[in-house]
Design a protein around this motif. Structure first.
Motif, PDB file in Angstrom:
ATOM      1  N   THR A   1      -6.209  22.119   5.463  1.00  0.00           N
ATOM      2  CA  THR A   1      -5.794  21.455   6.690  1.00  0.00           C
ATOM      3  C   THR A   1      -4.483  20.687   6.249  1.00  0.00           C
ATOM      4  O   THR A   1      -4.161  19.796   7.038  1.00  0.00           O
ATOM      5  N   GLY A   2      -4.092  20.655   5.100  1.00  0.00           N
ATOM      6  CA  GLY A   2      -3.167  19.988   4.568  1.00  0.00           C
ATOM      7  C   GLY A   2      -3.472  18.601   3.875  1.00  0.00           C
ATOM      8  O   GLY A   2      -2.692  17.791   3.428  1.00  0.00           O
TER       9      GLY A   2
ATOM     10  N   PHE B   1       0.681  26.314   9.007  1.00  0.00           N
ATOM     11  CA  PHE B   1       1.687  25.345   9.149  1.00  0.00           C
ATOM     12  C   PHE B   1       2.950  25.554   8.329  1.00  0.00           C
ATOM     13  O   PHE B   1       2.808  25.235   7.070  1.00  0.00           O
ATOM     14  N   GLU B   2       3.920  25.312   8.905  1.00  0.00           N
ATOM     15  CA  GLU B   2       5.344  25.297   8.220  1.00  0.00           C
ATOM     16  C   GLU B   2       6.213  24.168   9.182  1.00  0.00           C
ATOM     17  O   GLU B   2       6.239  24.566  10.320  1.00  0.00           O
ATOM     18  N   PRO B   3       6.721  23.352   8.521  1.00  0.00           N
ATOM     19  CA  PRO B   3       7.352  22.351   9.502  1.00  0.00           C
ATOM     20  C   PRO B   3       8.568  22.740  10.390  1.00  0.00           C
ATOM     21  O   PRO B   3       8.539  22.515  11.461  1.00  0.00           O
ATOM     22  N   GLY B   4       9.396  23.868   9.799  1.00  0.00           N
ATOM     23  CA  GLY B   4      10.418  24.406  10.437  1.00  0.00           C
ATOM     24  C   GLY B   4       9.800  24.984  11.901  1.00  0.00           C
ATOM     25  O   GLY B   4      10.416  25.050  12.886  1.00  0.00           O
ATOM     26  N   GLU B   5       8.840  25.876  11.421  1.00  0.00           N
ATOM     27  CA  GLU B   5       8.308  26.848  12.719  1.00  0.00           C
ATOM     28  C   GLU B   5       7.657  25.958  13.778  1.00  0.00           C
ATOM     29  O   GLU B   5       7.694  26.209  14.783  1.00  0.00           O
ATOM     30  N   ALA B   6       6.704  24.779  13.171  1.00  0.00           N
ATOM     31  CA  ALA B   6       6.158  24.164  14.037  1.00  0.00           C
ATOM     32  C   ALA B   6       7.328  23.275  15.104  1.00  0.00           C
ATOM     33  O   ALA B   6       6.951  23.251  16.488  1.00  0.00           O
ATOM     34  N   LEU B   7       8.327  22.887  14.333  1.00  0.00           N
ATOM     35  CA  LEU B   7       9.484  22.371  15.242  1.00  0.00           C
ATOM     36  C   LEU B   7       9.980  23.207  16.246  1.00  0.00           C
ATOM     37  O   LEU B   7      10.333  23.013  17.495  1.00  0.00           O
ATOM     38  N   ALA B   8      10.252  24.380  15.905  1.00  0.00           N
ATOM     39  CA  ALA B   8      10.860  25.408  16.586  1.00  0.00           C
ATOM     40  C   ALA B   8       9.766  25.833  17.639  1.00  0.00           C
ATOM     41  O   ALA B   8       9.997  26.099  19.119  1.00  0.00           O
TER      42      ALA B   8
END
Length: 504
Positions: A489-490, A232-239
């Motif tokens: 899981t964060g 999980f990386e927020p930018g990748e998840a948004l993309a």
């Protein structure tokens, strides 16, 4: 559908073999691919001597090979032992020895520790490298395929999920085919409300119960597409949300906070997002409201444990939701709040959450005493402190073992954390007990500040909380960290937070 959990795949493939099942970047497995590939994995495992009831370690990240391996083991009548890819040699050896697994399917990027751990446990290692694995499966085309799924009994163990071991060595929760099949069915219909054609973002580790049941099993049984994010990386998840028109996202609170606070969030088109579910830790109310407002999706808070397959309680789409509540028990599941003598407490009073229903594990693998202790009176004892209101909505107050006792008063970190999250300068916070010679324990808070808030002093935060909470609850000790330690899981790992030297 048969009693074997792998029937999820065969049934969906029979309905629409050409539909996308699992995606990773530009690669896609259709339901036909997943059906055929998992059948070949079953053959491969039999070639390595797998018999019905044998355990197989599966140490893979969120890649296309995970569902192939998972359902392949089940098809062959084996038992899946999911393992975190970050485990080290001694931990891998423990999982394999404790479960009696003689085979380990391990991802090529983590082979060094896996090879040593398997050797220590006397288990055979099968390295999973995409090209080699594909070649091995292709070679099986010359053999008689194994299209049938072993007809297991519904009470046969399907998966042994090891709990995190916060109170000692990890224990393996034995989950049956019935446990996992029914839990994924109920989740897919009543909480996720996922259908064929939907796209689910698989950012939670598939070796974890939440990602496995709600992410993978619930999606694939309905014919939806699971689009994977290996880490999980927020930018990748948004993309990924924008590219694949993601409709469903499941995560833990820190993931939602990271998406909400991503500096370029508004440049991504996430308008397809419809249903989000959070679990694994308490969700700060401020983050929940902020996320819903920013993304326009319904965010439901759920609750469960590895021992409950995992979903036990959840908010339900279209129903009344209450801030801070984990919702109501799901279908065919009961929950109660009890005191230390296992007597039900009055409505509104605080006690331990106990659970019974379709989703409760068979027991802890090879640990009859631990099983008997946790299953007293026919109810699974969660170790979580909670309460239930007049409408039957449950609230998690805290982990039993996280509770701080300061001068004889019970302090529940969750309550203090909720308040800290309301402070405009605080990004993340974790409250924990610090040994104290006079009070027994003192309330401490590790805090991560928002960028640009560096001029804030710890004393100011203590004073701010003190104005808003009972005097014995506010944190006397506050310290700043660049980030809080988190698990796979964060989830925030309080046990790994270091208290500054000299604090007592």
């Amino acid at each position: 559908m048969g009693t074997n959990l792998a029937s999820i795949v065969t049934a969906s493939a029979a309905r629409d073999a050409a539909a996308p099942a699992v995606r990773l970047g530009g690669q896609t497995l259709t339901y036909g691919d997943l059906d055929d590939g998992s059948a070949r994995v079953a053959t491969l495992l039999r070639e390595h001597g797998l018999a019905r009831g044998d355990r197989v370690g599966v140490m893979l990240p969120n890649v296309l090979e995970f569902p192939l391996a998972y359902y392949g083991v089940l098809r062959a009548g084996g038992i899946v032992v999911p393992m975190n890819v970050l485990l080290k040699r001694r931990e891998i050896a423990f999982y394999l020895e404790d479960s009696g697994a003689k085979l380990l399917l391990a991802w090529h990027g983590f082979l060094e520790e896996a090879r040593d751990g398997a050797a220590d446990a006397g288990a055979e290692l099968i390295a999973v490298e995409p090209a080699e694995f594909a070649a091995a499966l292709a070679a099986l085309a010359t053999l008689e395929p194994t299209p049938e799924v072993v007809d297991t009994d519904e009470e046969d163990t399907a998966v042994i999920l090891y709990t995190s071991g916060t109170t000692g060595k990890p224990k393996g929760a034995e989950l049956s085919h019935r446990n996992l099949d029914q839990n994924s069915d109920i989740a897919s219909r009543t909480t996720c409300t996922v259908e064929a054609g939907d796209v689910v973002l698989g950012a939670l580790p598939l070796f974890h119960s939440f990602g496995q049941t709600v992410g993978m099993n619930a999606s694939l049984r309905k014919g939806a597409c699971l689009t994977l994010v290996p880490k999980f990386e927020p930018g990748e998840a948004l993309a990924t949300m924008e590219r694949d028109r993601v409709t469903h996202f499941y995560g833990v609170p820190t993931m939602y906070g990271a998406l909400l606070h991503h500096p370029e969030r508004e440049s991504y088109d996430t308008s397809s997002l419809r249903i989000c579910i959070t679990g694994g830790a308490s969700m700060p109310v401020e983050v929940l409201h902020g996320f819903e407002e920013a993304f326009g999706a319904e965010l439901l808070e759920g609750y469960g444990l590895s021992e409950t397959s995992p979903v036990a309680c959840s908010g339900h789409p279209g129903t009344v939701r209450k801030a801070g509540s984990i919702g109501t028990p799901i279908e065919r599941c009961e929950m109660r709040i009890v005191d230390e003598n296992d007597a039900e407490v009055p409505q509104g009073a605080v006690g331990e959450i106990v659970i019974r229903g379709h989703n409760i594990m068979k027991g802890y693998w090879g640990r009859p005493e631990a099983t008997a202790e946790s299953m007293r009176g026919g109810w699974f004892h969660s170790g979580d402190i909670g309460r239930v209101d007049e409408d039957g909505y449950f609230y998690v107050v805290d982990r039993k073992k996280d509770m701080i006792i300061r001068g004889g008063y019970n302090v529940y970190p969750r309550e203090v954390e909720e308040l800290l999250y309301e402070h405009p300068a605080i990004r993340e916070a974790a409250v924990l007990g610090i040994p104290h010679p006079e009070w027994g324990e003192e309330v401490g808070a590790a805090v991560v500040l928002e960028p640009g808030s560096t001029d804030l002093a710890p004393e100011e935060i203590s004073a701010w909380v003190r104005e808003r909470i009972a005097a014995y609850k506010y944190p006397r000790v506050v310290w700043f960290l660049e980030e809080l330690p988190k698990g796979p899981t964060g989830k925030i790992l309080k046990r790994e937070i270091e208290v500054p030297a000299g604090v007592s």
